[in-house]
Design an enzyme around this catalytic site. Structure first.
Site, PDB file in Angstrom:
ATOM      1  N   ARG A   1     -31.003 -46.572 -11.361  1.00 28.32           N
ATOM      2  CA  ARG A   1     -30.494 -45.754 -12.475  1.00 28.32           C
ATOM      3  C   ARG A   1     -31.261 -46.090 -13.749  1.00 28.32           C
ATOM      4  NH1 ARG A   1     -25.548 -47.201  -9.863  1.00 28.32           N
ATOM      5  NH2 ARG A   1     -25.063 -48.784 -11.431  1.00 28.32           N
TER       6      ARG A   1
ATOM      7  N   LYS B   1     -19.058 -37.434 -26.232  1.00 29.87           N
ATOM      8  CA  LYS B   1     -18.740 -36.235 -25.454  1.00 29.87           C
ATOM      9  C   LYS B   1     -17.524 -36.475 -24.584  1.00 29.87           C
ATOM     10  CE  LYS B   1     -19.719 -34.923 -21.580  1.00 29.87           C
ATOM     11  NZ  LYS B   1     -20.306 -34.679 -20.274  1.00 29.87           N
TER      12      LYS B   1
ATOM     13  N   GLU C   1     -16.009 -30.425 -24.935  1.00 29.73           N
ATOM     14  CA  GLU C   1     -16.488 -29.716 -23.735  1.00 29.73           C
ATOM     15  C   GLU C   1     -15.341 -29.210 -22.860  1.00 29.73           C
ATOM     16  OE1 GLU C   1     -19.187 -31.919 -21.218  1.00 29.73           O
ATOM     17  OE2 GLU C   1     -19.363 -30.297 -19.776  1.00 29.73           O
TER      18      GLU C   1
ATOM     19  N   LYS D   1     -19.217 -27.417 -26.465  1.00 30.98           N
ATOM     20  CA  LYS D   1     -20.026 -27.334 -25.233  1.00 30.98           C
ATOM     21  C   LYS D   1     -19.215 -26.579 -24.187  1.00 30.98           C
ATOM     22  CE  LYS D   1     -22.322 -30.211 -21.772  1.00 30.98           C
ATOM     23  NZ  LYS D   1     -23.140 -31.377 -21.514  1.00 30.98           N
TER      24      LYS D   1
HETATM   25  C1  5MM Z   1     -24.201 -34.903 -16.494  1.00 26.69           C
HETATM   26  O1  5MM Z   1     -22.887 -34.705 -16.006  1.00 26.69           O
HETATM   27  C2  5MM Z   1     -21.856 -34.976 -16.971  1.00 26.69           C
HETATM   28  C3  5MM Z   1     -20.916 -36.012 -16.463  1.00 26.69           C
HETATM   29  O2  5MM Z   1     -20.214 -35.485 -15.373  1.00 26.69           O
HETATM   30  P1  5MM Z   1     -19.258 -36.438 -14.494  1.00 26.69           P
HETATM   31  O3  5MM Z   1     -18.248 -37.022 -15.416  1.00 26.69           O
HETATM   32  O4  5MM Z   1     -18.660 -35.477 -13.501  1.00 26.69           O
HETATM   33  O5  5MM Z   1     -20.123 -37.462 -13.874  1.00 26.69           O
HETATM   34  C4  5MM Z   1     -21.134 -33.667 -17.300  1.00 26.69           C
HETATM   35  O6  5MM Z   1     -20.063 -33.832 -18.193  1.00 26.69           O
HETATM   36  C5  5MM Z   1     -22.132 -32.775 -17.934  1.00 26.69           C
HETATM   37  O7  5MM Z   1     -22.457 -33.271 -19.211  1.00 26.69           O
HETATM   38  C6  5MM Z   1     -21.636 -31.360 -18.083  1.00 26.69           C
HETATM   39  O8  5MM Z   1     -20.874 -30.946 -16.980  1.00 26.69           O
HETATM   40  C7  5MM Z   1     -22.804 -30.454 -18.234  1.00 26.69           C
HETATM   41  O9  5MM Z   1     -23.708 -30.716 -17.194  1.00 26.69           O
HETATM   42  P2  5MM Z   1     -24.237 -29.486 -16.343  1.00 26.69           P
HETATM   43  O10 5MM Z   1     -24.928 -30.123 -15.168  1.00 26.69           O
HETATM   44  O11 5MM Z   1     -23.021 -28.693 -15.963  1.00 26.69           O
HETATM   45  O12 5MM Z   1     -25.155 -28.757 -17.294  1.00 26.69           O
END
Ligand code: 5MM
Length: 339
Positions: free
Chosen positions: A47, A137, A178, A220
């Site tokens: 990672r 976020k 978001e 978002k």
């Molecule tokens: C990158 O993924 C973010 C974290 O998601 P998890 O908590 O499920 O691991 C997620 O919040 C992301 O910032 C948003 O969903 C936007 O990402 P996408 O891939 O939908 O553009």
């Protein structure tokens, strides 16, 4: 500097013409899923390596103004010993941090979820700020089905989003708010419109109730699209018209920027839809991106966990950032994909 000045300085750095935000805040289960798809084990070292590789993409700051990091990344260094948040700052990119603690089933609301993480948030933010984070976020999700989202889920998630945003602002941290109406299912475009309008409306009610300064948040949201399993495939123009309609009905003009999530759209569609919106008449807010998958998918495919692919990994990320930068001005075209 007063807290208001601090928030405004961060907003100015996050909201810039031709730029958007990179979401690189995958939690442990999510990054494990993304790595599994390319047959890479999700170890701390992998990672660290992958994230320092993408964050050091040359000139990434030309199209990316902010990056959302996962907590672990705040404390990691690249091979030259530079802390990763500092690496972002050196690129002219504002580092931010995902602060929600994930989602759980919402009791007494079958099929709905609630996002957790408010306990101790102010103290965590104080620590993250010392580690370099300037914005945060928090993501809430809403499932569309015959029975969801329930009114209780819409209200409960709006309340936690607003409480999170108020806590962030009290600490001089800009909140990205978001609310994600998920693409999963076979619902229609108009179902997505109806649910998203109710969700965004409630979110702004709650933000108002909690005295959140709208000039100092970034929204978002999802775009208006039919469910992934729906037989109807919307055109970029349909998506753009319906998305702008819902946003104009629910998002006050005081909000400086709307940075869409990609939500499982292909990278090309996410760019084309953003482009179509920016080809419409002038809107009160900036319309840009905060994509995770739609920016990183090609980079992950290029990487394959092999350091020999470093250049191609960075080139793949840079290309998507550049194309989305063009979509910010409504100047993207499909043929640019092949140049
Ligand atoms: C990158 O993924 C973010 C974290 O998601 P998890 O908590 O499920 O691991 C997620 O919040 C992301 O910032 C948003 O969903 C936007 O990402 P996408 O891939 O939908 O553009």
């Amino acid at each position: 500097m007063t807290i208001q000045n601090e928030l405004q300085t961060t907003i100015n750095a996050m909201v810039q013409k031709g730029k958007g935000i990179l979401a690189a805040d995958e939690s442990s289960p999510t990054i494990a899923k993304r790595f599994k798809a390319i047959d890479v084990e999700s170890t701390e070292e992998n990672r660290r390596y992958y994230r320092s590789l993408i964050l050091s993409t040359p000139n990434l700051g030309d199209f990316i103004s902010g990056v959302i990091l996962f907590e672990e990344t705040l404390t990691q260094q690249n091979d030259d010993g530079i802390m990763l948040p500092e690496l972002c700052t050196q690129q002219g990119i504002v580092p931010g941090i995902k602060v929600d603690a994930g989602k759980l089933a919402l009791p007494n609301a079958p099929g709905d979820e609630i996002t957790e993480g408010l306990d101790g948030l102010a103290l965590r933010l104080e620590k993250y700020k010392k580690q370099g984070a300037r914005f945060a976020k928090w993501r809430c999700v809403y499932h569309i089905s015959d029975t969801t989202p329930s009114q209780v889920a819409i209200e409960a998630n709006a309340e936690v989003l607003a409480r999170y945003a108020a806590i962030c602002q009290s600490q001089g941290i800009v909140p990205i708010v978001e609310p994600e109406v998920l693409i999963d299912g076979n619902h229609s475009l108009s179902d997505c419109v109806e649910v998203s309008e109710a969700v965004f409306h409630e979110v702004f009610h709650a933000l108002h109730r909690h005295n959140v300064v709208l000039e100092h948040i970034v929204l978002k949201p999802n775009m208006m699209v039919p469910g992934k399993e729906s037989a109807h495939k919307a055109t970029p123009e349909e998506v753009a018209i319906q998305t702008i309609k819902v946003l104009r009905r629910t998002v006050p003009a005081a909000v400086p920027s709307i940075n869409f999530l990609s939500g499982g759209l292909t990278p090309e569609k996410a760019t084309a839809y953003l482009n179509a919106m920016n080809q419409m008449s002038q809107q009160p807010w900036e319309l840009t991106f905060s994509y995770g998958r739609a920016l990183q998918e090609p980079a992950l495919k290029a990487w394959q966990g092999n350091s020999a692919n470093s250049h191609n990994t960075q080139a793949a990320l840079f290309k998507r950032a550049e194309l989305n930068g063009a979509a910010r001005y409504g100047k993207y075209s499909e043929k640019m994909e092949h140049e």
